[in-house]
Design an enzyme around this catalytic site. Structure first.
Site, short mmCIF file in Angstrom:
data_model
loop_
_atom_site.label_atom_id
_atom_site.label_comp_id
_atom_site.label_asym_id
_atom_site.label_seq_id
_atom_site.Cartn_x
_atom_site.Cartn_y
_atom_site.Cartn_z
N GLU A 187 0.94 -1.02 0.01
CA GLU A 187 0.32 0.10 -0.11
C GLU A 187 1.10 1.43 -0.10
O GLU A 187 0.60 1.99 0.75
CB GLU A 187 -1.08 0.12 1.58
CG GLU A 187 -1.84 -1.11 1.11
CD GLU A 187 -2.58 -1.38 2.41
OE1 GLU A 187 -3.78 -1.56 2.65
OE2 GLU A 187 -2.19 -1.39 3.66
N GLU A 261 -6.73 -7.79 -1.26
CA GLU A 261 -7.74 -7.70 0.20
C GLU A 261 -8.62 -7.18 -0.54
O GLU A 261 -9.34 -6.30 -0.72
CB GLU A 261 -6.89 -6.65 1.10
CG GLU A 261 -5.72 -6.48 0.70
CD GLU A 261 -5.01 -6.15 2.33
OE1 GLU A 261 -5.67 -4.71 2.68
OE2 GLU A 261 -3.64 -6.19 2.68
#
Length: 625
Positions: A187, A261
């Site tokens: 991320e 995710e």
């Protein structure tokens, strides 16, 4: 609900006609995972990733096989896991890959069970984990710039990756192992402080023998800054958004699309509510992803537990950081203790048609116990425990946890730090907002109040003569996500004042409560019986006798305030009366036949007994928004 199952049945029938077969375990090493067309291929055949996240470091090693078998029985073919740098290198240059950190054993088990692996080695992992998995000793450098090409950070990453990759590379697909893909950092698009950083991490992987497919993982806001040439970009989300999927197709035309995710639930914060993502809503999102012919990874499939002091803290969108709870149940398909949930059963039905062979039978659930309440037998005050903490450090000015000369000059990472000085007057004690995160304040060992981010000052009564002022400062958990990672030093990070004058000449005790300290304390002869009320803070002790093979259970502490529970020297984690979490998961393998030592560090109030339950209590709930 009755109608819903007919809908799911119709979806499954539809999918059976358009499924992508799940590749079976191969007996030879062929071409690895490729992303050169709109669909992944593995060993030259179409391959859809049906993944789930289970973090080995959040699950007792004795339960790894149980959890992975349950994953496979749900229809998943790929295991994903992060790697927590802060556990594997607790001190600079000291590496630990043993016992519950046996990553090689975890990868071997996955291979033995026929599961593929996507490895997410960081070095930053977020994961709602203390400092996002980065070791706190990095913060000893006052100029440290985490997650950048700052030399102090890159040298530390290189050293860790050198140790990690020589253990990991033998388990890559090209070497006959289960790892089919490796993620480049995590991320980074939401952080993006350094345009050269992702290229550095990519090269750090390639130069150490990683030849498998590289991936990046970001939410929609991070896409423009989180990628790196040569790595497939994937998306993190909880609700379906067609615009997001379209954008992924635009930036990577004719390449596989994957949700790295799919958040199956959410995390909880102390003082908040327990988050739920309704099963029907979650499964509908998974079905939508499958209809788009995308690959998927369920984060989490099984959450596990933030044992010890490893819970992180949330800061984004909050006026001040708030610590995560000990449980990482996450409302995942497999519960914290490994129970099947409605999500699990619906997902198993949904994934079954994507396999050419029937799914394995679901493993039997393990028995759990609710032991009789234990009466506390002994106590030891915080002050009486100080001789077991090691030599105190004297300093004219306050020193933050990370820069204390302890743990071979790696500083203190977790737990509590006691700062003591002498005062000769009363007045107003002001923290100057330099307490991280919370301090119990004492005068001559008598509790007078709490200082934290909301309470910055306390009145001190006037008395003649010298008095000892003590501040027991707790690291409640470092922020795991966001742009404030460099600011996560704990303890006293600057001056505190009395009547606007900075206090000086401190004696500092490190109370990191590691296993060696706990064991020394438990075996000491300084414990006192509970005929008289303990002076808090205090350590309290009881014995749990087992006459048969121990099973999992949950610890309950109604009537207690806030503290930490230790079982046979292992740190179960924090408890706090404000909730939402009201029980602590106690794995059966951490107990043994015969006498088990239970020790509790309680800050302010104890009920006098320790209770147990066969199931969890996570408190009042709220649906994920």
């Amino acid at each position: 609900m009755f109608c819903y199952f007919f809908i799911v049945a119709g979806i499954i029938a539809y999918q059976w006609t358009r499924r992508v077969p799940v590749e079976q375990k191969s007996t030879h090493v062929g071409q690895g995972l490729m992303a050169n067309s709109s669909q992944f291929t593995l060993e030259g055949k179409p391959f859809r990733i049906l993944g789930g996240s289970i973090h080995y470091f959040r699950v007792p090693k004795a339960h790894w096989e149980d959890r992975l078998l349950k994953m496979k029985a749900c229809g998943l073919n790929t295991l994903t896991t992060y790697v927590p740098w802060n556990l594997h290198e607790p001190e600079r240059g000291v590496f630990d890959f043993q016992d519950n950190l046996d990553l090689e054993g975890y990868l071997s088990l996955a291979a033995e069970l026929g599961l593929r692996v996507i490895l997410r080695p960081g070095p930053y992992i977020c994961a709602e984990w203390e400092l996002g998995g980065l070791p706190s000793w990095l913060l000893r450098d006052k100029n440290m710039k985490l997650r950048t090409t700052y030399l102090g950070f890159t040298e530390a990453v290189d050293s860790f990756f050198h140790q990690l990759m020589k253990r990991v590379v033998p388990y890559t697909h090209s070497n006959g192992g289960p790892i089919i893909a490796v993620q480049v950092e995590n991320e980074y698009g939401s952080y993006a402080k350094d345009t050269e950083y992702m290229s550095f991490i990519k090269e750090a992987l390639l130069s150490r023998g990683i030849t498998e497919l590289l991936l990046t993982s970001d939410n929609q806001n991070g896409w423009t800054l989180g990628g790196v040439n040569g790595a497939l970009e994937t998306i993190n989300l909880q609700k379906m958004n067609p615009a997001v999927i379209n954008y992924l197709e635009e930036i990577q035309p004719q390449r596989p699309k994957m949700v790295m995710e799919l958040w199956s639930g959410w995390f909880d914060l102390w003082g908040g509510l327990h988050h739920l993502f309704p099963a029907e809503d979650m499964v509908a999102v998974v079905n939508g992803i499958m209809q788009q012919e995308m690959s998927i990874n369920l984060y989490m499939f099984h959450g596990g537990t933030n044992f010890g002091f490893m819970n992180g803290a949330a800061a984004v969108g909050l006026p001040a950081p708030k610590p995560m709870v000990t449980s990482y149940d996450y409302d995942a398909p497999l519960s914290e203790a490994g129970d099947y949930t409605t999500k699990y059963h619906l997902l198993r039905k949904l994934f079954s048609p994507y396999h050419t062979q029937p799914l394995p039978e679901v493993p039997l659930l393990r028995r759990r116990s609710a032991h009789q309440p234990l009466v506390l037998m002994q106590h030891l005050s915080l002050w009486d425990s100080l001789p077991f903490t090691g030599k105190p450090y004297r300093s004219s000015t306050p020193v933050n946890m990370e820069n204390l000369p302890v743990n071979n000059n790696n500083g203190q990472s977790y737990g509590y730090t006691l700062y003591e000085t002498t005062i000769t007057s009363g007045g107003t004690l002001h923290s100057m907002n330099n307490i991280r995160d919370r301090a119990l304040v004492f005068l001559n060992k008598h509790f007078i109040g709490v200082l934290d981010c909301t309470t910055l000052e306390l009145p001190l009564l006037e008395e003649k003569g010298e008095r000892t002022l003590s501040l027991l400062v707790e690291n409640c958990g470092r922020v795991n996500y966001g742009i404030t990672l460099d600011e996560q030093r704990k303890g006293l990070v600057g001056d505190i004042t009395l009547n606007k004058k900075p206090l000086r000449d401190f004696i500092i005790h490190s109370l990191d409560m590691k296993a060696d300290f706990v064991n020394r304390l438990q075996s000491s002869g300084h414990w006192k019986s509970l005929r008289h009320r303990p002076a808090f803070p205090a350590f309290l002790q009881a014995k749990l006798y087992m006459d048969s093979t121990p099973t999992d259970t949950f610890v309950k502490l109604p009537g207690w305030s806030k503290g930490v529970v230790f079982i046979n020297g292992k740190n179960l984690g924090r408890y706090c009366s404000i909730g939402p979490q009201q029980t602590l998961y106690l794995p059966g393998p951490w107990l043994h036949k015969g006498t088990n030592q239970i020790m509790v560090f309680e800050e302010q109030e104890a009920d006098g007994k320790i209770q147990f339950a066969s199931g969890p209590d996570y408190g009042m709930t709220v649906d994920v928004q």
